[in-house]
Each structure stands twice: as C-alpha cells, then as structure tokens.
Scaffold this active site. Structure first.
Site, PDB file in Angstrom:
ATOM      1  N   HIS A 493       0.813  -1.221   0.000  1.00 37.54           N
ATOM      2  CA  HIS A 493       0.000   0.000   0.000  1.00 37.54           C
ATOM      3  C   HIS A 493       0.845   1.269   0.000  1.00 37.54           C
ATOM      4  O   HIS A 493       0.465   2.278  -0.577  1.00 37.54           O
ATOM      5  CB  HIS A 493      -0.992  -0.025   1.163  1.00 37.54           C
ATOM      6  CG  HIS A 493      -2.129  -0.943   0.863  1.00 37.54           C
ATOM      7  ND1 HIS A 493      -2.186  -2.233   1.348  1.00 37.54           N
ATOM      8  CD2 HIS A 493      -3.195  -0.795   0.051  1.00 37.54           C
ATOM      9  CE1 HIS A 493      -3.261  -2.819   0.863  1.00 37.54           C
ATOM     10  NE2 HIS A 493      -3.891  -1.971   0.082  1.00 37.54           N
ATOM     11  N   GLU A 727     -11.546  -9.810  -5.042  1.00 38.82           N
ATOM     12  CA  GLU A 727     -10.132  -9.967  -4.692  1.00 38.82           C
ATOM     13  C   GLU A 727      -9.833 -11.386  -4.223  1.00 38.82           C
ATOM     14  O   GLU A 727      -8.678 -11.761  -4.069  1.00 38.82           O
ATOM     15  CB  GLU A 727      -9.781  -8.989  -3.557  1.00 38.82           C
ATOM     16  CG  GLU A 727      -9.945  -7.542  -3.960  1.00 38.82           C
ATOM     17  CD  GLU A 727     -10.064  -6.626  -2.763  1.00 38.82           C
ATOM     18  OE1 GLU A 727      -9.119  -5.898  -2.482  1.00 38.82           O
ATOM     19  OE2 GLU A 727     -11.120  -6.648  -2.089  1.00 38.82           O
ATOM     20  N   ASP A 751      -4.790  -7.971  -4.661  1.00 43.95           N
ATOM     21  CA  ASP A 751      -5.089  -9.053  -3.724  1.00 43.95           C
ATOM     22  C   ASP A 751      -5.427 -10.348  -4.455  1.00 43.95           C
ATOM     23  O   ASP A 751      -5.039 -11.430  -4.021  1.00 43.95           O
ATOM     24  CB  ASP A 751      -6.234  -8.643  -2.793  1.00 43.95           C
ATOM     25  CG  ASP A 751      -5.718  -7.794  -1.649  1.00 43.95           C
ATOM     26  OD1 ASP A 751      -4.690  -8.171  -1.055  1.00 43.95           O
ATOM     27  OD2 ASP A 751      -6.314  -6.742  -1.361  1.00 43.95           O
ATOM     28  N   CYS A 797      -9.324  -2.458 -10.752  1.00 43.47           N
ATOM     29  CA  CYS A 797      -8.722  -1.316 -10.051  1.00 43.47           C
ATOM     30  C   CYS A 797      -7.411  -1.691  -9.373  1.00 43.47           C
ATOM     31  O   CYS A 797      -6.850  -0.901  -8.634  1.00 43.47           O
ATOM     32  CB  CYS A 797      -9.698  -0.708  -9.049  1.00 43.47           C
ATOM     33  SG  CYS A 797     -10.132  -1.834  -7.725  1.00 43.47           S
TER      34      CYS A 797
HETATM   35  C1  PEP Z   1      -6.511  -4.637  -4.967  1.00 44.54           C
HETATM   36  O1  PEP Z   1      -6.443  -5.509  -4.096  1.00 44.54           O
HETATM   37  O2  PEP Z   1      -6.186  -4.833  -6.149  1.00 44.54           O
HETATM   38  C2  PEP Z   1      -7.003  -3.304  -4.618  1.00 44.54           C
HETATM   39  C3  PEP Z   1      -7.199  -2.394  -5.552  1.00 44.54           C
HETATM   40  O3  PEP Z   1      -7.172  -3.030  -3.310  1.00 44.54           O
HETATM   41  P1  PEP Z   1      -5.956  -2.630  -2.346  1.00 44.54           P
HETATM   42  O4  PEP Z   1      -4.732  -2.515  -3.194  1.00 44.54           O
HETATM   43  O5  PEP Z   1      -6.319  -1.363  -1.673  1.00 44.54           O
HETATM   44  O6  PEP Z   1      -5.903  -3.793  -1.410  1.00 44.54           O
HETATM   45 MG    MG Z   2      -7.288  -5.178  -2.157  1.00 41.84          MG
END
Ligand code: PEP
Ligand code: MG
Length: 860
Positions: A493, A727, A751, A797
């Site tokens: 993150h 995810e 994820d 995303c």
């Molecule tokens: C993902 O898991 O691809 C996602 C966009 O969520 P995050 O990266 O915030 O876990």
């Molecule tokens: Mg995620």
C-alpha cells in the site's frame, strides 16, 4: 601472554591456518581461538562468536584479532562492542595466513600486542623478498604491493571505544602508475559487450592491448563471491588485467587480486572498465565480459531458484519515471521534542521501563520477520538485533529512566548520542554503524509512540528500508525526485501511494542501498527498476536523456487526457483514478480521469487516534466529490487489516493477517464502523454521483449483510450504486452469484494475485512470482466476465490496470473500466486509443493458453 583470534568466513580455512601456525610453535602454549563460519560447513561470520572467542583468548595481556575479508572485519568490529567487561583488543589488517603464523610465533616469544601486530603486518615481506625485484611489475599489479598492509598496523581498541592509533590498512599502493597509464590509453568508447583490441603490435608493457566496459548487474554488486569468479577467470592467463570503477573513479585494481577487486566498491549499475596487456589480453577481457553477461554466475537473488519459478531479486520497478538527485534519508529529529517528552503524568519510571520493554519486544519480533524475508541480506538485521540487546546502551537508557525521563526520550537520546559519537570517527565501517543505531532508535520510537516518524520531504532521492502508508502519503512530489526502498514490493500500500503521487520508485533494492552515503547522487528508473548510486557522467547523461523523452511522451498524453479513451474500432473504455486524498482527487481531474474508480477511504482514517465521526466523514467525502467536479466517486468502505492496521481498531493478533479478519469481515465484526461510514456516504450521495463498494467479499451472505446495514441508514430513494471488489479467487470463480445483487464489480488484481498465487503482496522476494499476468489470474478475470455476463459493469482497479502489457489483455477479457493512479490516467488512455478490441480478444484467448506470466508477457 597475548591471545590470538582467527576470524574467517570458513571454519575449515581457519582451522587449517591455525594448525599451520601451531606447527611453528613447537608446542609452546599460545591461546589461539577460532571464530569462523556459521558452523563447520556454512560460510559466514558471527560477531557474537568473535566476541566469545576474544573473551576466551584473553588472559589479561590483550588479544590480537586476524581476519579474512569483508564481513569478517565488520563482525570483528561489532564484536568489540559486544564484549562484556574490559579487554584490550587489536584488530590487525595483516594477511590472514601469514599474519597468523607471525603473530603466533611472536606471541609465543612474549611479544606484546603492538609487537605482535607489527610482526603480523610485516609477514608478507619474506614472500616479497623471495619474488625479488624482477617481479616488481607483476607484484605491483598482482598484490598491490605489501605497502597497503604494512602501512596499517591495525586498530587498537579498548572496549569502551577507540583507544589506539593506526588506521585501517590502506589499499595497496602498488600498481597505480602503470595501471593508470594503461587505462588512459584505452581506445575510444566501447559498448557494454565490445572488446577494443589495440591494433599495434607493441610489446605488452607499452599499453593496453584490449579494453572494454561492462555494467555490474548483480544486485549486490561485485562483492566477494562474484569478484572471486572474476579473479579466477583471469589469474592463470598471460595478461595483466586491470579494473577501474568508472562510476566512482575507484581503481585501477589488478583483477588478479580479490581484495582489491572487491575494494573497487562496484555496486549494481556501476560501469567498470577492464583493460589488459600481455599475450592473452584479448582472451582475458573476453572472459571478464562473458562472466559479466552471466552475472558472474550468481543467481540474481543470491538463492538457487527452482527451475519453474523465476525468483527475481534486486530492484523491482514500482512507480514509473526517472528521478535523479542527492540521496537523503528520513531524519530522526522528525520525532519532535514534544513527541519524546509526552508522557502520562501518572506514569512512573517503572511504567516507562515496562513501555520500553514492550516496544523492544515488538521490534525484536519485527526484525525477526524482516530477517526471514531478507535471506542473504539478513546480516544487517542481525546487527540491529544485537543493538537492541546491547547491555551498555540499555544500561544508559535505564539510568535516564530512573532519573525521570520518558521511555521515548531516554531511548532516543541514548542511541542518538552513541550514533553521533560514531559519526565523528574517520572509519567508514564505524560510520556506517551510526546509521544502524539510528535505524534501530527510530524503529523503537515508532513502537513506543504508536506511529511512524513524520517524513519531512527534501529535494532528492529518498532511500529507506521501507515506508509505512502514512509516511508515503506525506511525501511531497515537488521535492522528492525518486524513492529507493531496500525492501517493499510493487503492490504494497505504501508503494501504491507513492505511485499515486507520481514519484518514480524502485523497491526491493536490497539492504546494500542503505549503506550509501547521504548526498551522493542517485539515479532511479522506476519503469524498468534500476538504481545507480553515484552515476558517472555517461550514466547520468543516459538517465537524463531518457527522463526528457519520457516527459515529452507524458506531456503529449496529458494534452489529450480529457478526451475519452476510445479504441480504434470505436469502443469507449472508462479510465478512472484510484484516489486516497483530496490532492489525489484534484490530480485525477487534472489528468483527465473519467471517474474515481476506487476511493481508498482507509487512508482518511490513518494517522489519528480515533475513527472520524459521521460528520467528519461526510465533510471529507463531500470535499472529494466537489474536487471530482461532477465525476462519479466509488467509495470503498474501510479495508483495514492485512498490511493496513489501524491503532484504534481492536484486533486480536493474527498469525496471518492477510488471511484474517480484514476488509468486509472486519466491517461486519465491528458494524458501528460500517454503519457510520455508510451514513456519511449516503448523505453525500444525496447530491453527488456516488457508488459504494465493499472490499474482500467472499460470500454472498457478506454482501447481503452489508446491504442490510446500508438499507438501514440510507434512504432507498437516494441514487447510490452498489458494487463489490473481487479480490478473493473464490468470489471470482462464482461471480455469477453476485451479478444480480450489484451494479458493478471491480477486480482488485493486487489481492486477487496474492491469493491466487499464494504470494504475499508485500514480500519482495516473490516479486516476479506475484505477476497478475499469470495465466491462472487471467482465467479468474475471465471467469468474472463470464459469470457477470453483462449484468453489471466489470472494472479492474488493481495496479495491473496501469501495466502497458496488461491493458490489451484486460480489454480482451471484456473489462469495461480501468482504474489507475492519477498520474497513469493519461498514459492508459493513450494506450487504449491504440487498441482494436477484436485484436485484444484474440490476444487474451492466446494468453489463456499460456503456461506462465513470462509467456504471456512475451505475447504483448
Ligand atoms: C486490490 O487488491 O487490487 C485493490 C485495488 O485493493 P488494495 O490494493 O487497496 O488492497
Ligand atoms: Mg485489495
């Protein structure tokens, strides 16, 4: 009588050398202890073992320590700090085998420490005299002359600090003149793989016959093991081979000398010149280049990879762009005096001691985890652990606690003072340890104060072990030209936040980067994943040229960014932005995003002592919606747990938080949080286009439960789109079950990839394995599209949505929307405009039949 300690990487070597030395003693008793190898057969050195050996060898007259190279020297130095009680110890730069024999003989004869050190340091003299003056030229080039070691009589220390005189043995002075002349005569510029062969038939001594350059690509540079390969490759040839580090100007060093080759300080990315004279000159240079091509036969990550999996160590691309600037680090003063002084008025020294002990325990556990992840780089963490248990430091901290200081202040001041003391020493190794002390100081302060040091951005390239999301969020992209993380991973993150800020970054660069000095110029290419510390003129010019080209490409894309992303055959793809702050929302608009496809609301909850109230949240979401200027915001409900813990959410420790109570699981376990958040979202949805998205959905029951809370707090007349993140592989496989209950699904490939491939997203050593283009992951994306079957929109995303290789595949798999970091929006839109959907479908069909991500990437 003085004692002697032999420190070597190899137990067998040390034992044999000591046996040889004892042969010279004719049974006279001399205490010689061995601290060598991690065990009988594993190469390595251990500071604790050295310190124990010193204690065992000392009968009161002091101990002379002889070491082989590299970490043996570091371990011996660290060992001195670990020694309990008073000992006179002298580290001696003499050659290991000859020095050991000379020292043993002189000790047996009653020599004191200085005499024995002098004898040991002169131990090469016999060999030099024997080889005689006609070997001078060779000796200059091959051994660096004896002068280097003779000059350094050793470093004599008491356990409390540096007591004696005598510097580290100088690098051999021999060979300089001839080598310099030779290298200077090299003809013209050479390509990386080229060999220039002098056309003249002049005798070997008159100048180089062959010259070439290569770039070191080994992640940890030309350290002892690859250097040994190089030495082995040229030693038997009839050629004088010299190496020069063109990036730093170090050298020339004879390639036949391991210590001098290793001392070139050739790091990954450094350009090395190799010149050779003599009848085998050309062969010698070719051999060196061939070795360099094969990375000196080292596995890139220093481990033996199983044949089917490419474990890629070394830097990984994490945020595109090129950054060049002076190296800077997060400074410790960024914990303010008020932070350190803040204390509960009722807290007693005993309470503060308990707090400190708890913080130390937590940091020890953290370091254990880092050590496990660091593999071959674990040494630095071992040193950190030793510092946490340093009785001298702890004693001083405890005294301050007893005098009424807070745990944070006592710890910070004691370690800060110790680091300042080391900073003043002339010795590079010791100065490097000041950095270790500060790193440990800060890590414990983070644990004590419950938050990270604030990062005050500076101009240049930030080099750090890792960043927390809070630290990454605070970086100022107008100052920070680039980021190099020793650890970290592309989908952590903190990296996502760095990417959102458009700061070029590489991660997983290895602990070696932490040793680079503050202020040295660093060049980073976050698109390909390279870092050059101290680039030479050529490298700098190359990076600058590429930076200018990338900037031009970017400007052209930004110019077109507000136009829709429509493929050549007329299909419009929504290109959205992933945002986590008001600044991001503004950047999304500037970069032409069609909507905000993922608002990571958890970042609004960070850096606080309590969750924001409904009113505060409403205010935040409203501000985001206003900044988005009419574009739809998809607000994802709190997704914490995993690598995003929040201090004010009470969570039992979990052995594997990524597989634990995170995302929607946590929200349903603490429904007041979800209720408050949905209430705030509902209020903003009354007058702005809003979607709400639930993270980490695994079962339809979870979605139903979340929707029930939504129905309780949001008026059904308010237009609010509802979607889920996909995810979890199981959710992807049964996407059809969700289709009737959502307006959209958004595939979180970060994820999804980690769960599908069982490769933790924060684990830098799994960087290459955790590739979202693995056909297994692509099959899951395909399953989502087939399961949803047009009944809801399908977005992606995760970070894959911005990967140029992934964009055509995702479109080919039927994805309607790509949501990426704001700076990536113009480039993704430009990429979509080049594509034809029929061709994308054909490509995706082929990708689904591939065996590996590498094979898929080769298709694109
Ligand atoms: C993902 O898991 O691809 C996602 C966009 O969520 P995050 O990266 O915030 O876990
Ligand atoms: Mg995620």
């Amino acid at each position: 009588m003085i004692g002697i300690v032999a420190v070597s990487h190899s137990h067998a070597l040390a034992r044999a050398a000591v046996t040889l030395a004892r042969e010279m003693l004719h049974e006279q008793p001399v205490r010689i202890e061995i601290a060598a190898g991690l065990d009988e057969t594993t190469f390595g050195t251990d500071a604790v073992a050295v310190s124990e050996a010193i204690t065992a060898a000392d009968s009161g007259d002091g101990v002379l320590v002889l070491m082989d190279m590299g970490s043996a020297v570091l371990s011996a130095e660290l060992a001195i700090d670990l020694l309990p009680g008073e000992h006179r110890v002298r580290l001696c730069a003499a050659p290991f085998v000859e020095g050991l024999m000379a020292a043993a003989v002189s000790a047996a004869g009653g020599a004191d420490l200085a005499e024995a050190a002098g004898e040991a340091s002169n131990a090469l003299a016999g060999k030099q005299v024997h080889l005689g003056s006609d070997a001078d030229a060779d000796a200059d080039a091959d051994t660096g002359g004896g002068g280097g070691t003779d000059g350094g009589a050793g470093t004599d220390r008491g356990t409390g600090g540096v007591a004696g005189a005598g510097g580290r043995a100088g690098a051999g002075a021999g060979g300089g003149a001839g080598a310099g002349g030779g290298a200077g005569a090299g003809s013209g510029a050479c390509g990386d793989a080229g060999v220039d062969v002098g056309s003249s038939a002049a005798p070997a001594e008159s100048g180089p016959r062959a010259r070439a350059e290569f770039v070191v690509e080994n992640p940890h540079g030309l350290h002892a093991r690859p250097a040994a390969k190089l030495v082995g490759a040229v030693r038997a040839l009839d050629a004088q081979v010299l190496l020069r580090n063109l990036t730093t100007g170090a050298g020339p060093a004879p390639a036949s000398s391991l210590s001098r080759t290793a001392a070139l300080g050739a790091l990954s990315g450094h350009r090395i010149e190799v010149t050779a004279t003599g009848s085998d000159a050309e062969t010698a240079v070719e051999r060196v280049l061939a070795l360099a091509d094969r990375h000196f036969d080292e596995e890139p990550s220093g481990v033996t990879a199983p044949p089917t999996v490419e474990h890629r160590g070394g830097p990984l691309p994490a945020s595109p762009g090129i950054g060049i600037g002076p190296l800077w680090r997060i400074a410790a003063e960024e914990f303010t005096g008020a932070d350190l002084a803040a204390v509960d008025p009722a807290a007693s020294p005993a309470d503060e001691r308990l707090r400190l002990d708890a913080a130390l325990t937590a940091v020890r556990a953290d370091i254990d985890r880092l050590r496990a992840r660091a593999g071959g780089e674990a040494g630095i963490f071992e040193a950190h652990q030793l510092l946490l248990d340093d009785t001298e430091l702890l004693g001083a901290v405890h005294e301050r606690l007893a005098a009424g200081e807070t745990a944070a202040s006592a710890w910070s001041r004691t370690l800060g003072a110790a680091a300042d003391e080391l900073d003043r020493l002339p010795d590079d190794y010791q100065r490097a340890r000041a950095g270790d002390l500060r790193a440990v100081r800060d890590q414990v302060l983070v644990a004590l104060l419950g938050r990270s040091a604030q990062v005050i951005s500076r101009a240049g390239v930030l080099v750090a072990a890792d960043l927390t999301p809070a630290q990454a969020a605070a970086l100022d992209p107008t100052l920070v030209a680039g980021i190099v993380l020793a650890h970290g991973s592309p989908t952590a993150h903190s990296t996502i936040l760095v990417r959102a800020r458009g700061i070029p970054a590489v991660v997983g660069a290895g602990s070696g980067v932490l040793e680079a000095p503050e202020g040295i110029v660093v060049a980073v290419d976050g698109k390909v994943g390279t870092v050059v510390v101290g680039p030479g003129d050529n490298v700098l010019a190359d990076y600058t040229e590429r930076a200018v080209a990338q900037q031009k490409q970017r400007e052209a894309a930004v110019h077109e960014a507000r136009r829709p992303a429509t493929t050549t055959d007329g299909v419009t793809v929504h290109v959205a932005a992933n945002i986590g702050s008001l600044d991001d929302a503004r950047a999304a608009v500037r970069n032409g995003a069609d909507l905000a496809g993922l608002v990571r609301t958890e970042f609004l909850f960070l850096g606080r002592a309590a969750a924001p109230s409904v009113d505060e949240q409403e205010q935040m979401y409203r501000a985001l919606a206003e900044a988005a200027d009419g574009r739809r915001l998809i607000l994802r409900t709190l997704d914490v747990g995993g690598d995003k813990p929040l201090p004010y959410i009470d969570q039992a420790p979990e052995a594997n938080p990524f597989l634990g109570v995170r995302g929607i699981r946590l929200a349903l376990a603490q429904p007041h949080l979800l209720r408050d958040q949905l209430t705030a979202i509902g209020r903003v949805a009354a007058d702005h286009p809003i979607g709400v998205m639930f993270p980490m959905i695994t079962q339809l029951a979870e979605l139903r439960a979340a929707r029930r809370i939504l129905a309780e707090v949001v008026d059904p007349d308010i237009a609010l789109e509802v979607g889920i993140m996909i995810e979890v592989p199981a959710a992807a496989a049964k996407a059809a079950a969700f289709a009737e209950h959502v307006d959209f699904v958004s595939i979180g490939t970060n994820d999804l990839t980690q769960y599908a491939l069982a490769a933790e997203r924060g684990n830098e050593s799994l960087g290459a394995l955790a590739d979202p283009l693995d056909p297994g992951v692509l099959h899951l994306v395909d399953a989502v599209r087939r399961g949803i079957a047009g009944r809801a929109r399908v977005a992606v995303c995760g970070e894959a949505a911005a990967d140029p290789a992934a964009v055509p595949l995702l479109l080919g798999l039927g994805v309607d929307e790509l949501s990426v970091s704001p700076p990536s929006v113009p480039l993704v839109k430009a990429a979509v405009r080049e594509l034809d959907t029929a061709a994308c479908r054909a490509l995706a069909t082929r990708a689904l039949t591939c065996e590996s991500a590498q094979e898929v990437r080769a298709l694109t």
